[in-house]
Design an enzyme around this catalytic site. Sequence first.
Site, PDB file in Angstrom:
ATOM      1  N   LYS A 247       0.853  -1.189   0.000  1.00  0.00           N
ATOM      2  CA  LYS A 247       0.000   0.000   0.000  1.00  0.00           C
ATOM      3  C   LYS A 247       0.889   1.239   0.000  1.00  0.00           C
ATOM      4  O   LYS A 247       1.753   1.399   0.861  1.00  0.00           O
ATOM      5  CB  LYS A 247      -0.912   0.011   1.226  1.00  0.00           C
TER       6      LYS A 247
HETATM    7  C1  E4P Z   1      -8.313  -0.615   3.523  1.00  0.00           C
HETATM    8  O1  E4P Z   1      -7.439  -0.781   2.704  1.00  0.00           O
HETATM    9  C2  E4P Z   1      -8.441   0.639   4.277  1.00  0.00           C
HETATM   10  O2  E4P Z   1      -7.285   0.911   4.983  1.00  0.00           O
HETATM   11  C3  E4P Z   1      -9.644   0.581   5.193  1.00  0.00           C
HETATM   12  O3  E4P Z   1     -10.757   0.087   4.466  1.00  0.00           O
HETATM   13  C4  E4P Z   1      -9.951   1.917   5.839  1.00  0.00           C
HETATM   14  O4  E4P Z   1     -11.154   1.792   6.546  1.00  0.00           O
HETATM   15  P1  E4P Z   1     -11.606   2.914   7.622  1.00  0.00           P
HETATM   16  O5  E4P Z   1     -11.958   4.146   6.881  1.00  0.00           O
HETATM   17  O6  E4P Z   1     -12.803   2.276   8.284  1.00  0.00           O
HETATM   18  O7  E4P Z   1     -10.453   3.091   8.556  1.00  0.00           O
END
Ligand code: E4P
Length: 214
Positions: A83
């Site tokens: 990521k």
């Molecule tokens: C996934 O890759 C993201 O980091 C995650 O869905 C973020 O979710 P949130 O907005 O509930 O923290």
Amino acid sequence: MEFYIDTAEIEAIKKYWDMGVIDGVTTNPTLIARSGRVFSEVVAEIAEVVKGPISVEAVSETAEELIEESKKLAEYGEHIVIKIPMTEAGLKATKELSKLGIKTNVTLVFSASQALLAAKAGATYVSIFVGRLDDKGHEGMDVVWETSQIFQNFDMDSKIITASIRHPRHVIDAAKAGSHVATVPPAILDKMTAHPLTDDGLARFAADWAKVKA
Ligand code: E4P
């Protein structure tokens, strides 16, 4: 459509992997911290269970640092996806990582224009955070619809991950919008699985079966 589970909780990952409904995992620093465990242990355990894409987050700031960090993270296994933040440095790193054959998931994407740039830079995935947009009074799913249309228009290679999912309806709307992937927290997968009418139906069948079985 693929489903990833959005968690670092190994028991939830095993549960849904064994049910055959998830194809991969996404984590972020918050989810790893919430597990209360050390990053390296968590990722190694996930890689033991899941034979599909596992996103782990690089947290460096400069492109050069992001590239070096990503190379190290990629050593956790063949399924690791890095990521990368949606920043200028992140886009530069994405381009270089793509050349090295390291898969990337450009994260913290909140507009179709960001998604388009990430795709141009060579992102394997772009993660659109619909819930966080909704939290601010926007219609997060509109960004998924727009991005899906653009990627289809130009037959772009990047896949859309609908992320920051808050309820089952988000998953259905992501599917309708043509999102390639939805990354779903365990609590939402639980809600997708259950239905009160299923429970009622089971109870009624069990009661009637008790009356007729020999
Ligand atoms: C996934 O890759 C993201 O980091 C995650 O869905 C973020 O979710 P949130 O907005 O509930 O923290």
